[in-house]
Design a protein around this motif. Structure first.
Motif, PDB file in Angstrom:
ATOM      1  N   GLN A 101     -20.120  90.638  71.018  1.00  0.00           N
ATOM      2  CA  GLN A 101     -21.238  90.677  70.069  1.00  0.00           C
ATOM      3  C   GLN A 101     -20.815  90.339  68.640  1.00  0.00           C
ATOM      4  OE1 GLN A 101     -24.036  94.050  70.602  1.00  0.00           O
ATOM      5  NE2 GLN A 101     -22.904  94.525  72.499  1.00  0.00           N
ATOM      6  N   LEU A 102     -19.499  90.294  68.401  1.00  0.00           N
ATOM      7  CA  LEU A 102     -19.015  89.930  67.064  1.00  0.00           C
ATOM      8  C   LEU A 102     -18.648  88.453  66.975  1.00  0.00           C
ATOM      9  CD1 LEU A 102     -16.830  93.027  66.114  1.00  0.00           C
ATOM     10  CD2 LEU A 102     -19.092  92.405  65.241  1.00  0.00           C
ATOM     11  N   VAL A 103     -18.695  87.736  68.092  1.00  0.00           N
ATOM     12  CA  VAL A 103     -18.481  86.287  68.049  1.00  0.00           C
ATOM     13  C   VAL A 103     -19.647  85.671  67.274  1.00  0.00           C
ATOM     14  CG1 VAL A 103     -18.360  84.157  69.400  1.00  0.00           C
ATOM     15  CG2 VAL A 103     -17.170  86.218  70.190  1.00  0.00           C
ATOM     16  N   GLY A 104     -19.320  84.867  66.282  1.00  0.00           N
ATOM     17  CA  GLY A 104     -20.349  84.262  65.436  1.00  0.00           C
ATOM     18  C   GLY A 104     -20.583  85.011  64.138  1.00  0.00           C
ATOM     19  N   ALA A 105     -19.997  86.202  64.008  1.00  0.00           N
ATOM     20  CA  ALA A 105     -20.159  86.976  62.770  1.00  0.00           C
ATOM     21  C   ALA A 105     -19.376  86.317  61.641  1.00  0.00           C
ATOM     22  CB  ALA A 105     -19.687  88.412  62.996  1.00  0.00           C
ATOM     23  N   LYS A 106     -19.812  86.576  60.401  1.00  0.00           N
ATOM     24  CA  LYS A 106     -19.163  85.996  59.222  1.00  0.00           C
ATOM     25  C   LYS A 106     -18.701  87.098  58.282  1.00  0.00           C
ATOM     26  CE  LYS A 106     -22.258  81.990  59.537  1.00  0.00           C
ATOM     27  NZ  LYS A 106     -23.314  81.192  58.848  1.00  0.00           N
ATOM     28  N   ALA A 107     -17.725  86.776  57.450  1.00  0.00           N
ATOM     29  CA  ALA A 107     -17.222  87.744  56.465  1.00  0.00           C
ATOM     30  C   ALA A 107     -18.352  88.179  55.546  1.00  0.00           C
ATOM     31  CB  ALA A 107     -16.079  87.124  55.669  1.00  0.00           C
ATOM     32  N   GLY A 108     -18.442  89.477  55.298  1.00  0.00           N
ATOM     33  CA  GLY A 108     -19.487  90.021  54.442  1.00  0.00           C
ATOM     34  C   GLY A 108     -20.748  90.408  55.194  1.00  0.00           C
ATOM     35  N   GLU A 109     -20.783  90.117  56.481  1.00  0.00           N
ATOM     36  CA  GLU A 109     -21.993  90.389  57.279  1.00  0.00           C
ATOM     37  C   GLU A 109     -21.937  91.790  57.874  1.00  0.00           C
ATOM     38  OE1 GLU A 109     -24.152  88.555  61.302  1.00  0.00           O
ATOM     39  OE2 GLU A 109     -22.672  87.365  60.200  1.00  0.00           O
ATOM     40  N   ASP A 110     -23.105  92.462  57.904  1.00  0.00           N
ATOM     41  CA  ASP A 110     -23.259  93.744  58.594  1.00  0.00           C
ATOM     42  C   ASP A 110     -23.910  93.477  59.945  1.00  0.00           C
ATOM     43  OD1 ASP A 110     -22.212  95.254  56.505  1.00  0.00           O
ATOM     44  OD2 ASP A 110     -24.151  95.406  55.509  1.00  0.00           O
ATOM     45  N   LYS A 111     -23.381  94.136  60.989  1.00  0.00           N
ATOM     46  CA  LYS A 111     -23.909  93.866  62.332  1.00  0.00           C
ATOM     47  C   LYS A 111     -23.852  95.132  63.169  1.00  0.00           C
ATOM     48  CE  LYS A 111     -23.414  90.586  66.188  1.00  0.00           C
ATOM     49  NZ  LYS A 111     -24.792  90.073  66.092  1.00  0.00           N
ATOM     50  N   ASP A 112     -24.945  95.438  63.846  1.00  0.00           N
ATOM     51  CA  ASP A 112     -24.973  96.565  64.781  1.00  0.00           C
ATOM     52  C   ASP A 112     -24.572  96.077  66.168  1.00  0.00           C
ATOM     53  OD1 ASP A 112     -25.726  98.352  62.874  1.00  0.00           O
ATOM     54  OD2 ASP A 112     -27.858  98.365  63.393  1.00  0.00           O
ATOM     55  N   VAL A 113     -23.626  96.781  66.761  1.00  0.00           N
ATOM     56  CA  VAL A 113     -23.155  96.449  68.106  1.00  0.00           C
ATOM     57  C   VAL A 113     -23.554  97.583  69.036  1.00  0.00           C
ATOM     58  CG1 VAL A 113     -21.132  96.086  69.557  1.00  0.00           C
ATOM     59  CG2 VAL A 113     -21.228  95.046  67.279  1.00  0.00           C
ATOM     60  N   THR A 114     -24.325  97.264  70.049  1.00  0.00           N
ATOM     61  CA  THR A 114     -24.795  98.287  70.996  1.00  0.00           C
ATOM     62  C   THR A 114     -24.057  98.128  72.320  1.00  0.00           C
ATOM     63  OG1 THR A 114     -26.993  98.260  69.983  1.00  0.00           O
ATOM     64  CG2 THR A 114     -26.795  99.253  72.179  1.00  0.00           C
ATOM     65  N   VAL A 115     -23.405  99.189  72.746  1.00  0.00           N
ATOM     66  CA  VAL A 115     -22.653  99.167  74.007  1.00  0.00           C
ATOM     67  C   VAL A 115     -22.841 100.497  74.728  1.00  0.00           C
ATOM     68  CG1 VAL A 115     -20.876  97.537  73.245  1.00  0.00           C
ATOM     69  CG2 VAL A 115     -20.566  99.976  72.832  1.00  0.00           C
ATOM     70  N   SER A 116     -22.489 100.512  76.005  1.00  0.00           N
ATOM     71  CA  SER A 116     -22.494 101.753  76.787  1.00  0.00           C
ATOM     72  C   SER A 116     -21.077 102.068  77.230  1.00  0.00           C
ATOM     73  CB  SER A 116     -23.399 101.616  78.019  1.00  0.00           C
ATOM     74  OG  SER A 116     -24.750 101.491  77.633  1.00  0.00           O
ATOM     75  N   PHE A 117     -20.675 103.311  77.043  1.00  0.00           N
ATOM     76  CA  PHE A 117     -19.352 103.723  77.508  1.00  0.00           C
ATOM     77  C   PHE A 117     -19.327 103.704  79.036  1.00  0.00           C
ATOM     78  CE2 PHE A 117     -19.248 105.522  73.250  1.00  0.00           C
ATOM     79  CZ  PHE A 117     -17.921 105.303  72.869  1.00  0.00           C
TER      80      PHE A 117
END
Length: 443
Positions: free
Chosen positions: A205-221
Motif C-alpha cells: 500500500q506504500l508503493v506509489g507514495a511520495k515524500a511528504g505524503e500522509d497515507k493510511d494503511v489498513t491491514v489485518s493481523f
C-alpha cells in the motif's frame, strides 16, 4: 547356576536360567562378610557382630540384591561365552512368582541377536566423484550478490513515487478501533518495500507514495499472530512518508572487498572461488554417499532383527505423518500403522546401519572428544543465551550424546570406505550437479 536354551529360531534366542537356593545363600553370605568389618551393633564391638545375627538382621534385605546380581552375572557370562550381541535390551522375567526363601530362582531370558555381518571387498566398489570448478561466471554472480547485499539507498528526485524495492523512511502510528496499541508506532523507520518484513499487505500500500505524503494503511493481523491480543484484528496505520530512496548496488571493487574482510578484489574472488568449490564438493559428496549406500545395499545381504526393523518402520511412519500433518505439534494422536513402503525403507536403514557399524568397528573408527565438543557447540548455537544449559543437558543425557555422535561416526566410516573404493572423477557443470542433488531429494 544352570542356563538352558529354549529357543533358537533365526536371530531369536530364548534361555531358562536357574539360580539355586545355595548360590543365593552364598551370595548373601559374601555380601555380609564384606560388610561385617564396618557394622556396629549395640553390645558388640565394631566388626565383631556374629554372622548369624547379621544374617537375621540384614539377610532378607540383601536377598533381592543377591538375586539381581546373580541373574545379571549369568546374563553377562552367557553373552561373553556365546558372543551374541542383543539387538535390543533382553526381556527377562521371573517364572516362579510364588518364590520364597529357600527356593531356587527360575528366570526366562529372550532376545534377538545381532546378525553376523559378511565381509565386504571395499576395493571392488566403484564410485563416480562429480567435480565442479567454480568458473568466472559463478564468481561474478556471487560478487554481484555480495554487492547487492551491501547496497545503499539514495534519495530519489523530489516528487518521485516509491517503487517496489525502494526504501521509504516513515513515521507511523497503528490503531485498532481508533485506539493506539503498544508496539504499533515508530519514527524514522527505514522500510524496504517488498522485503515482507511488515504485516502482509502493508508494504504494497506504500508503493506509489511520495515524500511528504500522509497515507493510511489498513491491514489485518494474521490469525496466528504471536501477540494474541492483536491476532486476527484489523488495524489502521497512519503513515507519514519522510523520504523515498532508490537502491544502489555497491561497486564491485577493492572497497567492496574490504567490507567483506578481504585485502582487495582479487583476494575476495579467491575466497569466493574456494567457498563455491567447497559447497560443490559437499553436494558432490552427498551424491557419492547415496551411490555408495545403494551399492552396499545391493551387494550385502543378511538376516535382520525383526524388532529393529519394526521399531525403525514405526519411527519412519510417525515422522512422515507429522510432516504431512504439521499442525499437530504433540504426540496426542492415534497409533500410526507402518505401510509396506515404510517397512522396506526400514529394512534398508537397519541393514546399512548395522553394516556401517561393523565396518567402523573393524576399521577402529572412533569419534574424538574434540569432534563431539564441536558437534555440541554447533547444536548449542540453536539456543542463543542458553548454551550453558544445553551443554549440561547433553552431558547428562546419554541418548542425546548418541544422537550427536551417530552422524559423525557414519560420515567417518563413509570416508573410510571412499578411501578403499575406486573413485573416478568426472568434471560436470554446476547445473548437472544440481540435478543430481535434486534427484536425491526426489527419492
Amino acid at each position: 547356576m544352570q542356563v538352558t536354551e529354549t529357543l533358537n529360531e533365526g536371530l531369536k534366542r530364548g534361555y531358562a536360567i536357574t539360580v539355586t537356593a545355595d548360590e543365593l545363600d552364598a551370595k548373601v553370605n559374601e555380601k555380609l562378610a564384606e560388610a561385617q568389618p564396618e557394622v556396629e551393633m549395640k553390645g558388640f564391638r565394631k566388626g565383631k557382630v556374629p554372622m548369624a545375627l547379621l544374617k537375621k538382621q540384614f539377610g532378607q534385605r540383601l536377598m533381592g540384591e543377591a538375586m539381581q546380581e546373580s541373574i545379571d552375572g549369568a546374563m553377562t557370562k552367557h553373552f561373553e561365552d556365546s558372543g551374541d550381541r542383543p539387538a535390543l535390551q533382553p526381556e527377562v522375567k521371573m517364572t516362579n512368582e510364588d518364590w520364597k526363601e529357600g527356593d531356587d530362582v527360575h528366570v526366562e531370558m529372550s532376545y534377538e541377536k545381532l546378525p553376523e555381518i559378511p565381509d565386504v571387498d571395499l576395493s571392488s566398489i566403484s564410485i563416480e566423484k562429480l567435480v565442479v570448478k567454480a568458473g568466472d561466471a559463478e564468481v561474478d554472480e556471487a560478487l554481484a550478490n555480495l554487492a547487492d547485499n551491501a547496497k545503499d539507498f539514495e534519495a530519489r528526485e523530489e516528487g518521485a513515487a516509491a517503487e517496489d524495492g525502494d526504501q521509504v523512511v516513515i513515521d507511523f502510528v497503528g490503531k485498532i478501533d481508533g485506539e493506539a496499541f503498544d508496539g504499533g508506532s515508530a519514527e524514522d523507520y527505514p522500510l524496504v518495500l517488498g522485503s515482507n518484513s511488515f504485516i502482509p499487505g502493508f508494504e504494497e500500500q506504500l508503493v506509489g507514495a511520495k515524500a511528504g505524503e500522509d497515507k493510511d494503511v489498513t491491514v489485518s493481523f494474521p490469525e496466528e499472530y504471536q501477540a494474541e491480543h492483536l491476532a486476527g484484528k484489523e488495524a489502521v496505520f497512519s503513515c507519514t512518508v519522510k523520504e523515498v530512496k532508490a537502491p544502489k548496488a555497491a561497486e564491485v571493487d577493492d572497497e567492496l572487498a574490504k567490507k567483506y574482510g578481504a585485502e582487495d578484489l582479487d583476494a575476495l574472488k579467491g575466497q569466493i572461488r574456494e567457498r563455491l568449490e567447497a559447497e560443490y564438493s559437499g553436494a558432490a559428496r552427498a551424491v557419492m554417499k547415496r551411490e555408495l549406500l545403494d551399492k552396499l545395499d545391493d551387494i550385502v545381504s543378511f538376516d535382520l532383527p525383526p524388532s529393529l526393523v519394526d521399531a525403525e518402520a514405526k519411527q519412519i511412519a510417525h515422522q512422515l505423518w507429522h510432516e504431512e500433518n504439521p499442525e499437530v505439534q504433540g504426540h496426542e494422536h492415534g497409533e500410526i500403522e507402518p505401510t509396506d513402503e515404510h517397512k522396506t525403507l526400514a529394512e534398508r536403514r537397519v541393514r546399512l546401519g548395522l553394516l556401517l557399524a561393523d565396518l567402523g568397528q573393524k576399521a577402529e573408527v572412533e569419534v574424538s572428544d574434540a569432534e563431539m565438543t564441536q558437534a555440541v557447540m554447533n547444536q548449542a548455537r540453536q539456543y542463543p543465551g542458553q548454551e550453558r544449559q544445553f551443554f549440561e543437558f547433553v552431558q547428562q543425557n546419554q541418548q542425546m550424546q548418541q544422537q550427536l555422535r551417530a552422524p559423525i561416526f557414519e560420515d567417518k566410516v563413509v570416508d573410510h570406505v571412499f578411501e578403499q573404493a575406486t573413485l573416478t572423477e568426472k568434471e560436470v557443470s554446476k547445473d548437472d550437479l544440481q540435478k543430481a542433488v535434486e534427484a536425491l531429494e526426489e527419492e
